[in-house]
Design a protein around this motif. Structure first.
Motif, mmCIF file in Angstrom:
data_model
loop_
_atom_site.group_PDB
_atom_site.id
_atom_site.type_symbol
_atom_site.label_atom_id
_atom_site.label_comp_id
_atom_site.label_asym_id
_atom_site.label_seq_id
_atom_site.Cartn_x
_atom_site.Cartn_y
_atom_site.Cartn_z
ATOM 1 N N GLY A 58 0.780 -1.233 0.000
ATOM 2 C CA GLY A 58 0.000 0.000 0.000
ATOM 3 C C GLY A 58 0.809 1.278 0.000
ATOM 4 O O GLY A 58 0.299 2.342 -0.356
ATOM 5 N N GLY A 59 2.081 1.192 0.417
ATOM 6 C CA GLY A 59 2.907 2.384 0.422
ATOM 7 C C GLY A 59 2.630 3.314 1.593
ATOM 8 O O GLY A 59 1.729 3.076 2.407
ATOM 9 N N PRO A 60 3.370 4.419 1.674
ATOM 10 C CA PRO A 60 3.318 5.290 2.849
ATOM 11 C C PRO A 60 2.059 6.132 2.975
ATOM 12 O O PRO A 60 1.822 6.709 4.029
ATOM 13 N N ASP A 61 1.243 6.196 1.933
ATOM 14 C CA ASP A 61 0.061 7.053 2.001
ATOM 15 C C ASP A 61 -1.235 6.301 2.231
ATOM 16 O O ASP A 61 -2.309 6.899 2.270
ATOM 17 N N SER A 62 -1.157 4.980 2.384
ATOM 18 C CA SER A 62 -2.297 4.226 2.896
ATOM 19 C C SER A 62 -2.234 4.285 4.418
ATOM 20 O O SER A 62 -1.211 4.647 4.997
ATOM 21 N N LEU A 63 -3.318 3.929 5.069
ATOM 22 C CA LEU A 63 -3.383 4.004 6.526
ATOM 23 C C LEU A 63 -3.361 2.591 7.108
ATOM 24 O O LEU A 63 -3.994 1.674 6.567
ATOM 25 N N TYR A 64 -2.647 2.424 8.228
ATOM 26 C CA TYR A 64 -2.456 1.096 8.818
ATOM 27 C C TYR A 64 -2.773 1.136 10.311
ATOM 28 O O TYR A 64 -2.430 2.105 11.004
#
Length: 386
Positions: A326-332
């Motif tokens: 998802g990369g750094p701009d998805s939320l986890y």
């Protein structure tokens, strides 16, 4: 390298599995076939039978690509053992120079045959989290894994997370492993980032599922490891008009999800869909406001890439490879944090501050998973081995 290269593929999942390993195989083979204009390559797809017509039809028609089936099934269990024991003689007969096991397995004896081999290992969840499997299955999968890494000339890991697991749990030297990410099918591409038109999406879905005004979407087998119950538990913290649409294969865990929804009076906000066609799935992505993927452990997580490509913000869970996908701009969030999941979803709904910027940056991030780029990396690996 100017000589014609004959490549064989394990195509059992290509013709039998609608998602997951089957999707990986079909997408990669199609992309490699399209990249074969400059250097002649013959691609032979070896399957124990023709499988499903609809899945086989997703493999493009190309002069350099053909399916191959066993000509003899004299083995005690016929076609079921041909893939592991009988196929090597067929590969030698057909002049195959390199064989690619697309779904974590290689035939026994391929190393001795002199045919170079590559295997793609998608995950080692059966070793990392055996609690999600029947104990007999874990023994079988573990045996196949150790047999395969002995046979393989080189291993493709679909993520850095999977590579670490192969090194740690398989004792494989790092030099034998290349991380080559999985690409996504071209049908999962929205023309513009951000929200897709609802009327177009609804028109395609009509007859498959009643139109739902606002929903978040999750796609994947409905099983305990996928942890979709976390998204159901997040619903009470979200606006009442937000529903959850879950697309996936029915399992016993599905009943646990539906029972929880009924017991907590959330069943009117949870819609579970089985058997969604490939044609309808992009429309479901397009109509959603956000995508949730709360899995506890994955080897990669291709639905995340599909969702981002369709212009959706993604909420996923920490603990495996999903941050890579998802990369750094998805939320986890933590896989046990329902309120955290709800907060992340709230930040992903239409009108939320920063949503469109995150979508745009995420779509830039997933360019590394585009088919031609992935196929080029795989082809370069083939050529380095021959």
């Amino acid at each position: 390298m100017n000589q014609q290269l004959i490549i064989g593929y394990d195509a059992k999942r290509v013709v039998r599995n609608g998602t997951g390993l089957g999707s990986y195989g079909r997408t990669l083979v199609n992309d490699i076939a399209r990249c074969s204009e400059t250097v002649p390559r013959i691609l032979r797809l070896y399957a124990p039978d023709k499988g499903r017509d609809d899945l086989r039809g997703q493999v493009i028609s190309h002069d350099n690509l053909s399916f191959c089936y066993p000509q003899s099934t004299r083995l005690p269990f016929g076609k079921s053992l041909w893939r592991s024991y009988g196929i090597v003689s067929d590969l030698k007969r057909d002049g195959v120079q390199l064989y690619h096991g697309l779904s974590g397995e290689l035939p026994i004896g391929i190393r001795k045959s002199g045919i170079k081999s590559v295997v793609t290992i998608h995950d080692l969840i059966f070793l990392r989290h055996p609690e999600f499997y029947h104990w007999v299955d874990t023994k079988i999968y573990a045996w196949k894994f150790r047999q395969t890494i002995r046979e393989a000339d080189h291993i493709i890991a679909v993520s850095e997370c999977t590579k670490r697991d192969i090194i740690e749990l398989g004792g494989v030297d790092e030099s034998r492993i290349s991380v080559i990410y999985q690409s996504f099918a071209p049908r999962f591409s929205a023309p513009n980032h951000g929200d897709c038109p609802r009327d177009s999406s609804e028109a395609k879905i009509m007859g498959t599922v009643p139109v739902i005004p606002r929903y978040i979407l999750s796609v994947g087998s409905i099983e305990a490891r996928k942890n979709i119950l976390l998204a159901v538990k997040a619903l009470p913290y979200l606006p009442e008009d937000i529903s959850l649409v879950i697309v996936g294969r029915h399992t016993k865990y599905t009943d646990q999800v539906t029972d929880y929804a009924k017991a907590n009076r959330l069943d009117h906000r949870v819609r579970i869909l089985h058997g969604v066609t490939d044609e309808a799935l992009p429309a479901l992505y397009a109509g959603a406001e956000a995508f949730v993927y709360p899995s506890r452990y994955e080897g990669f997580g291709i639905p995340i890439i599909e969702a981002i490509s369709m212009g959706l913000p993604v909420v996923a869970c920490t603990g495996s490879c999903l941050e890579e996908a998802g990369g750094p701009d998805s939320l986890y969030v933590s896989p046990d944090d329902a309120e955290g999941m709800a907060n992340a979803i709230r930040q992903s709904l239409r009108g939320a501050e920063g949503r469109e910027q995150r979508i745009r940056r995420s779509r830039e991030y997933i360019r590394r998973f585009e088919g031609r780029d992935v196929a080029s990396q795989v082809i370069d690996l083939y050529q380095s081995l021959i």
